[in-house]
Design an enzyme around this catalytic site. Sequence first.
Site, PDB file in Angstrom:
ATOM      1  N   CYS A 106     -12.370 -28.350 -48.744  1.00 35.66           N
ATOM      2  CA  CYS A 106     -13.640 -27.720 -49.108  1.00 35.66           C
ATOM      3  C   CYS A 106     -13.407 -26.304 -49.615  1.00 35.66           C
ATOM      4  CB  CYS A 106     -14.581 -27.708 -47.910  1.00 35.66           C
ATOM      5  SG  CYS A 106     -16.199 -26.989 -48.245  1.00 35.66           S
ATOM      6  N   CYS A 218     -17.125 -28.126 -42.791  1.00 36.14           N
ATOM      7  CA  CYS A 218     -17.456 -27.298 -43.940  1.00 36.14           C
ATOM      8  C   CYS A 218     -18.927 -26.909 -43.886  1.00 36.14           C
ATOM      9  CB  CYS A 218     -17.079 -28.020 -45.230  1.00 36.14           C
ATOM     10  SG  CYS A 218     -17.129 -26.967 -46.694  1.00 36.14           S
TER      11      CYS A 218
END
Length: 383
Positions: A106, A218
């Site tokens: 991410c 994330c």
Amino acid sequence: MSDTTDRQAPRVIVGMSGGVDSSVAAARLLDAGYQVEGLFMKNWNEDDGTEYCTAREDLLDAMQVAGVLGIELHTANFAGEYWDRVFEHFLAEYRAGRTPNPDILCNKEIKFRAFLDHALTLGADYIATGHYARVEHSRVDHSRFDHEARVANDGEHGRLRRAVDRNKDQTYFLHAVGGDKFARTLFPLGDLEKPEVRRLAAERGFDNHKKKDSTGICFIGERRFKDFLETYLPAQPGVIEDDQGDVIGRHDGLMYYTLGQRQGLGIGGRADAGDAPWYVAGKDLERNVLIAVQGQDHPLLFSDQLTSAAVDWIAGAPPTLPARLTAKTRYRQPDQDCRVEDAGDGRVRVVFDRPQRAVTPGQSVVFYDGDTCLGGAVIEETR
């Protein structure tokens, strides 16, 4: 600061998650004289039937902070990029029996690619985040914003260094980001410890100054991982065997377990075994069998070598190999002395000075030279 200085100050867009760290990052940049704007990024569309995502509340927190600071807050939806560049890989790794770390991908694909690209189209000179890390820019002076101040040129690289607060240092999760991206990045919290960040947030009147740190994947937010994962990967229950091949229990699906795991095995209380706890030592994907061993020091839990996938070197090229470096195979692990050797095709072989416990394929090995994070790679196999 004069109007002329204001016009010449670099423009920074801060990735504001609604958390205390990114909020204080924005405040510190304002105090330093930068032109600051915020951007709240949405990386997940909440149409999956779950009730655990906190994105709406996080946006409200980010809006409150932006209001207090008097800065503009942009929003952007990177859900498509997240699905294509992060989530599909995440699912593929679990299907293959490995344990991926989606936060690393991410950072590489969303925060320091999609967000950075979007910020540049909005006219930003730099992006900033609330990560606990430090970056050194080549030939860029941020100490004042007069006619000498300038922004990074193409081809420049930033050097990633550990944060002052070693307990919060997040360079492990940033190792796959290229130095060219760091040349356009500021980390305003790199010299602060977490209690000071919370104090500054309270001093500013941020509602989120007591907000707990996120432990979600994330920007997906807080949600029960098992429930979330089985929405996309149907579980395949099977048996648990010991290192002799005897069946000692049943598992809910190999994807729910990681090497070295102790909790959730349901093996305790066997009449033919001692009282020592059981740990996950391996997975046999072909037979859908989870392998467990008894005792935290069992030899099957240890390895002294690993081979990686192709390494992401922050500088764009590896150091001279072989090299004596330190490495981490999981977040918060103390530095481990090792020898790093070229294994061909960008891969490396890592030989540790001491055997390492529960080194997990799919996780990452990250390399350091003192305070400098050099890069890292996904672990492919151990021995």
